[in-house]
Design a protein around this motif. Sequence first.
Motif, short mmCIF file in Angstrom:
data_model
loop_
_atom_site.label_atom_id
_atom_site.label_comp_id
_atom_site.label_asym_id
_atom_site.label_seq_id
_atom_site.Cartn_x
_atom_site.Cartn_y
_atom_site.Cartn_z
N MET A 39 78.42 -50.53 69.88
CA MET A 39 77.89 -50.29 69.34
C MET A 39 76.37 -51.45 68.39
O MET A 39 75.64 -50.80 67.82
CB MET A 39 78.68 -49.77 68.44
CG MET A 39 78.94 -47.86 68.51
SD MET A 39 79.64 -46.99 68.18
CE MET A 39 78.67 -45.98 66.95
N LEU A 40 76.79 -52.44 68.23
CA LEU A 40 76.96 -53.85 67.74
C LEU A 40 75.03 -53.78 68.82
O LEU A 40 74.47 -53.93 68.20
CB LEU A 40 77.18 -54.91 68.21
CG LEU A 40 77.38 -56.10 67.53
CD1 LEU A 40 78.60 -56.78 66.70
CD2 LEU A 40 76.49 -56.73 68.04
N PHE A 41 75.83 -53.77 69.26
CA PHE A 41 74.49 -54.54 70.52
C PHE A 41 72.66 -53.25 70.52
O PHE A 41 71.71 -53.46 70.63
CB PHE A 41 74.45 -55.34 71.94
CG PHE A 41 75.32 -56.82 72.35
CD1 PHE A 41 74.13 -57.36 72.75
CD2 PHE A 41 76.02 -56.60 72.19
CE1 PHE A 41 74.26 -58.53 72.71
CE2 PHE A 41 76.46 -58.16 71.56
CZ PHE A 41 75.84 -59.04 71.93
N PHE A 42 73.65 -52.23 71.19
CA PHE A 42 73.19 -51.46 70.67
C PHE A 42 71.97 -51.16 69.35
O PHE A 42 70.69 -50.25 69.47
CB PHE A 42 73.76 -49.16 70.73
CG PHE A 42 72.56 -48.67 70.54
CD1 PHE A 42 71.98 -48.23 72.01
CD2 PHE A 42 72.02 -47.71 70.32
CE1 PHE A 42 71.11 -46.96 72.27
CE2 PHE A 42 71.08 -46.57 70.09
CZ PHE A 42 70.77 -46.37 71.12
N SER A 43 72.25 -50.93 68.22
CA SER A 43 71.86 -51.16 66.99
C SER A 43 70.67 -52.31 66.47
O SER A 43 70.02 -51.84 66.10
CB SER A 43 72.64 -51.03 66.15
OG SER A 43 73.52 -51.84 66.24
N PHE A 44 70.97 -53.70 67.53
CA PHE A 44 70.44 -54.69 68.27
C PHE A 44 68.76 -54.16 68.76
O PHE A 44 68.23 -54.26 68.42
CB PHE A 44 71.10 -56.10 68.07
CG PHE A 44 70.88 -57.23 68.53
CD1 PHE A 44 69.97 -57.78 67.56
CD2 PHE A 44 70.51 -57.03 69.54
CE1 PHE A 44 69.77 -58.96 67.52
CE2 PHE A 44 69.69 -58.44 70.35
CZ PHE A 44 69.43 -58.81 69.31
N MET A 45 69.58 -53.40 69.80
CA MET A 45 68.49 -53.64 70.52
C MET A 45 67.81 -52.34 70.36
O MET A 45 66.04 -52.18 70.76
CB MET A 45 69.13 -53.25 72.19
CG MET A 45 70.01 -54.48 73.04
SD MET A 45 68.57 -55.62 73.16
CE MET A 45 66.97 -55.36 73.85
N ASN A 162 77.51 -54.94 76.62
CA ASN A 162 76.06 -55.31 76.01
C ASN A 162 75.46 -54.46 77.42
O ASN A 162 73.79 -54.73 77.13
CB ASN A 162 76.27 -56.57 76.51
CG ASN A 162 76.80 -57.72 75.91
OD1 ASN A 162 78.03 -57.35 74.98
ND2 ASN A 162 76.97 -58.84 75.85
N ASN A 163 75.33 -54.77 78.79
CA ASN A 163 73.99 -54.49 79.69
C ASN A 163 73.87 -52.25 78.99
O ASN A 163 72.34 -52.36 79.18
CB ASN A 163 74.78 -54.32 80.60
CG ASN A 163 75.28 -56.12 80.68
OD1 ASN A 163 75.65 -56.77 81.73
ND2 ASN A 163 74.01 -56.74 80.16
N ILE A 164 74.43 -51.82 78.70
CA ILE A 164 74.09 -50.79 78.97
C ILE A 164 73.26 -50.28 77.49
O ILE A 164 72.86 -49.56 77.21
CB ILE A 164 75.74 -50.03 79.07
CG1 ILE A 164 76.43 -49.69 80.17
CG2 ILE A 164 75.06 -48.67 78.05
CD1 ILE A 164 77.62 -48.70 80.28
N ALA A 165 73.97 -50.78 76.13
CA ALA A 165 73.45 -50.52 74.66
C ALA A 165 71.95 -51.26 75.11
O ALA A 165 70.30 -51.08 75.33
CB ALA A 165 73.96 -51.68 74.43
N THR A 166 71.75 -52.37 76.28
CA THR A 166 70.58 -53.02 76.41
C THR A 166 69.43 -51.87 77.77
O THR A 166 67.85 -52.07 77.93
CB THR A 166 70.39 -54.70 77.61
OG1 THR A 166 71.14 -55.78 76.25
CG2 THR A 166 68.83 -55.02 77.83
N ALA A 167 70.30 -50.97 78.25
CA ALA A 167 69.52 -49.70 79.38
C ALA A 167 68.98 -49.28 78.63
O ALA A 167 67.07 -48.74 78.27
CB ALA A 167 70.05 -49.54 79.97
N ILE A 168 69.58 -48.96 77.34
CA ILE A 168 69.61 -47.60 76.58
C ILE A 168 68.92 -47.51 75.87
O ILE A 168 67.60 -46.91 75.07
CB ILE A 168 70.53 -46.70 76.82
CG1 ILE A 168 71.16 -46.65 75.72
CG2 ILE A 168 71.15 -45.80 77.44
CD1 ILE A 168 72.62 -45.82 76.01
#
Length: 412
Positions: A39-45, A162-168
């Motif tokens: 969730m941290l990286f999803f909000s960032f990405m 991180n990677n899944i957040a970067t993907a979606i």
Amino acid sequence: MDKIEEDISRGVDNARSNVKTMERLWNGNYKRVWSANFMLFFSFMLLTPLLPLYLSEEFGADRQDIGLVLSGYTVATLVVRAFSGYIVDSFPRKAVLMITYFLFALFFAGYIVAGTLVLFTIVRTLHGLPFGAVTAANSTVAIDVLPTSRRNEGIGYYGLSNNIATAIGPTIALWIYAWADSFQLLFWISLIIAFGGFWIDSQVKLRERPLSGPRPRLSWDRFILIQGWSQGLCILCFAFSYGIMATYVAIYAKEHLGMTGGTGLFFMLLAGGLILSRLTGTRSLRKGRIAQNASIGIVISCIGYLIFATLHTEFFFYLSALTIGLGNGHMFPAFQNMFINLASHERRGTANSTLLVSWDIGVGIGTLVGGSVAQYFGFHQAFMWAWFVNLLGLAFYFLYSRSHYLRHRLNG
């Protein structure tokens, strides 16, 4: 009698070994830390790939201005990460995690109210401070809650968040923007998701380490893992390449390839490669083949950057994303394990922060240099710089850094 005792001893050792191999990787705490990191990286990405467009459309910023504004975030992250390892190792990790995660989430509100380029630059730069600290704290807590026998494997799986957040993340952001035509909506969504991750991390039950005795005297090796300097230099080169590519790919695709919505698929393929390589690479990490994983990843990634820099068609644009993802997915967890294995148990935070500091320096320099080169010489030259510096990192790894790790590792 000695034979009986020997058999009993061997049986006990085997039993202990079997218990170790059955230790549960996905325990409740690890799931929470993993989810909070996602969730941290999803909000960032959700914001990162669109910020160059936002600065250009809302404030009329040119390429060089965009590079300066976005590099401020990286510089702030770098500054705090230089100290975050010492803080995480010297104070209660749960408290450090909660404070830094809360501040990270709160700063998303600043984007909502920033109405000028100067104010946006200030908010964006300051946001890098809690981001740098919370990523170091969360990854260190993840290592703490992993069973020792499955740490190498667990570090690899942790990176999947991180990677899944970067993907979606970028794809969903582009869909939302195309549907609502509103950056403000994206800022609000990022704010809510970040606070959701904060709540999840607050549920982690962490057994705090006793902080007995006087704290060590401050010195350079309390902030930076000196033993990992060569690995850090490699990571800096690879991050330089990624910083140029990730920051300017959206504008490049729009201006040179005529692709207004293709960036989402680019990042999805990039992250798809990351996920695939992490899933296939965890078995060799579990067996301790860390240097081998890093070697494979570095070569594949360098090929990907060469494709990205030299073959300017839509097909090769997407192929380069998948290739770079496959390479980085092998490389990054291997390097994280290298840093951990070069450090003693009580210096995990310092090892993690050294890895992240090296990455931040590379991304920051890449963003800044890439913007200047693109402004005066064009994107093609900027991407050639990305590939060349990546090649330098590859050469240094095989000429020195790999053997340095194998000589000085403490574990693994």
